[in-house]
Design a protein around this motif. Structure first.
Motif, PDB file in Angstrom:
ATOM      1  N   PRO A 200       3.941   9.370   6.629  1.00 44.92           N
ATOM      2  CA  PRO A 200       3.300   8.187   6.652  1.00 44.92           C
ATOM      3  C   PRO A 200       3.036   7.391   8.339  1.00 44.92           C
ATOM      4  O   PRO A 200       3.980   7.660   8.936  1.00 44.92           O
ATOM      5  N   VAL A 201       1.718   7.042   8.349  1.00 45.89           N
ATOM      6  CA  VAL A 201       1.402   6.324   9.826  1.00 45.89           C
ATOM      7  C   VAL A 201       0.788   5.139   9.545  1.00 45.89           C
ATOM      8  O   VAL A 201       0.331   4.796   8.342  1.00 45.89           O
ATOM      9  N   PRO A 202       0.962   4.237  10.642  1.00 47.26           N
ATOM     10  CA  PRO A 202       0.293   2.903  10.506  1.00 47.26           C
ATOM     11  C   PRO A 202      -1.285   3.097  10.764  1.00 47.26           C
ATOM     12  O   PRO A 202      -1.571   4.132  11.248  1.00 47.26           O
ATOM     13  N   CYS A 203      -2.165   2.211  10.201  1.00 50.07           N
ATOM     14  CA  CYS A 203      -3.691   2.137  10.437  1.00 50.07           C
ATOM     15  C   CYS A 203      -4.085   0.708  10.204  1.00 50.07           C
ATOM     16  O   CYS A 203      -3.385   0.025   9.673  1.00 50.07           O
TER      17      CYS A 203
ATOM     18  N   PHE B 298       0.896  -1.119   0.236  1.00 50.62           N
ATOM     19  CA  PHE B 298       0.057  -0.021   0.214  1.00 50.62           C
ATOM     20  C   PHE B 298       0.863   1.137   0.064  1.00 50.62           C
ATOM     21  O   PHE B 298       2.102   1.527   0.473  1.00 50.62           O
ATOM     22  N   ASP B 299       0.288   2.376  -0.561  1.00 51.67           N
ATOM     23  CA  ASP B 299       0.783   3.523  -0.323  1.00 51.67           C
ATOM     24  C   ASP B 299       0.496   3.823   1.134  1.00 51.67           C
ATOM     25  O   ASP B 299      -1.025   3.964   1.240  1.00 51.67           O
ATOM     26  N   PRO B 300       0.900   4.029   2.314  1.00 49.41           N
ATOM     27  CA  PRO B 300       0.743   4.195   3.504  1.00 49.41           C
ATOM     28  C   PRO B 300      -0.648   5.328   3.917  1.00 49.41           C
ATOM     29  O   PRO B 300      -0.401   6.260   3.016  1.00 49.41           O
ATOM     30  N   ALA B 301      -1.105   5.322   4.784  1.00 46.95           N
ATOM     31  CA  ALA B 301      -1.915   6.080   5.458  1.00 46.95           C
ATOM     32  C   ALA B 301      -0.990   7.433   5.779  1.00 46.95           C
ATOM     33  O   ALA B 301       0.120   7.078   6.044  1.00 46.95           O
TER      34      ALA B 301
END
Length: 126
Positions: free
Chosen positions: A99-102, A90-93
């Motif tokens: 960029p951050v985890p989700c 994925f292109d991250p959140a």
């Protein structure tokens, strides 16, 4: 909590994206590589659904995933999903461009093929 829907590939897997409890984001993750699992032969023409919760890290790599719902009498659908999820990217959140985890919730719907594929001879005749 922020929600958005994403449509991926011809398999039309629909993502319901929700922020993880400790994570807020401005931009939801978007799939870069998301191959839909193949219909398992051992399902013998059955239909089914698997709903997974997936943690996407700040690099866009799926980590822990958990079955939220599955067709009880067809665990082969869950195995098919579990086999492909680690390969997704994925292109991250993002929050403020960082960029951050989700966590995302992804339903996978399995349907048997309704029409047989044409033989080479039938394809030439059309």
């Amino acid at each position: 909590m922020q929600f958005s829907r994403l449509l991926i590939g011809t398999a039309a897997a629909l993502f319901l994206v929700a922020a993880a409890p400790a994570t807020d984001f401005d931009t939801a993750p978007t799939p870069e590589k998301a191959d839909f699992p193949a219909y398992p032969e051992e399902a013998n023409g059955a239909s089914g659904e698997v709903v997974m919760s997936v943690l996407i890290d700040e690099m866009g790599v799926p980590g822990t995933f958990t079955v939220i719902e599955e067709t009880a009498d067809h665990p082969e659908f869950t195995r098919a999903v579990a086999a492909v999820l680690p390969e997704w990217r994925f292109d991250p959140a993002r929050k403020d461009g960082v960029p951050v985890p989700c966590s995302i919730v992804i339903p996978f719907r399995f349907e048997p093929e309704t029409a047989p594929a044409a033989t080479p001879e039938e394809a030439q005749d059309s």
